[in-house]
Design an enzyme around this catalytic site. Structure first.
Site, PDB file in Angstrom:
ATOM      1  N   GLY A   6       0.838  -1.182   0.000  1.00 26.32           N
ATOM      2  CA  GLY A   6       0.000   0.000   0.000  1.00 26.32           C
ATOM      3  C   GLY A   6       0.874   1.233   0.000  1.00 26.32           C
ATOM      4  N   ASP A  31       7.336  -5.017 -12.303  1.00 26.55           N
ATOM      5  CA  ASP A  31       6.637  -6.294 -12.251  1.00 26.55           C
ATOM      6  C   ASP A  31       6.780  -6.844 -10.833  1.00 26.55           C
ATOM      7  OD1 ASP A  31       5.493  -8.759 -12.625  1.00 26.55           O
ATOM      8  OD2 ASP A  31       6.951  -9.450 -14.111  1.00 26.55           O
ATOM      9  N   GLY A  36       7.257 -11.407  -3.171  1.00 25.91           N
ATOM     10  CA  GLY A  36       7.113 -12.065  -1.866  1.00 25.91           C
ATOM     11  C   GLY A  36       8.014 -13.278  -1.737  1.00 25.91           C
ATOM     12  N   ASP A  37       8.107 -14.067  -2.808  1.00 31.76           N
ATOM     13  CA  ASP A  37       8.995 -15.232  -2.801  1.00 31.76           C
ATOM     14  C   ASP A  37      10.444 -14.798  -2.615  1.00 31.76           C
ATOM     15  OD1 ASP A  37       6.828 -16.910  -3.242  1.00 31.76           O
ATOM     16  OD2 ASP A  37       7.067 -16.858  -5.407  1.00 31.76           O
TER      17      ASP A  37
END
Length: 69
Positions: A6, A31, A36-37
């Site tokens: 956010g 992109d 997160g990975d």
């Protein structure tokens, strides 16, 4: 672990007695697939290398920032 997106990006771990939180560097995301990975993989790697939680979170945030550019 909590990652929040956010207006303010940050990552944190629930640990006792404190909850470290490291703000992320602002980047222009191209992109976000895999961010997160990347963050989790870098965090686990840094912790496995013996880094402190704060240092590991900083490393993971930097890796995730690079992954989205």
């Amino acid at each position: 672990m909590r990652a929040r997106a956010g207006r303010r990006y940050r990552a944190g771990l629930r640990t006792r007695p404190r909850r470290p939180c490291v703000p992320a560097a602002p980047v222009k995301a191209v992109d976000t697939v895999g961010a997160g990975d990347t963050l989790v993989g870098a965090l686990v790697t840094a912790l496995a290398e013996g880094q402190s939680i704060d240092a590991a979170l900083s490393f993971a945030q930097a890796a995730a920032a690079l992954a989205v550019c």
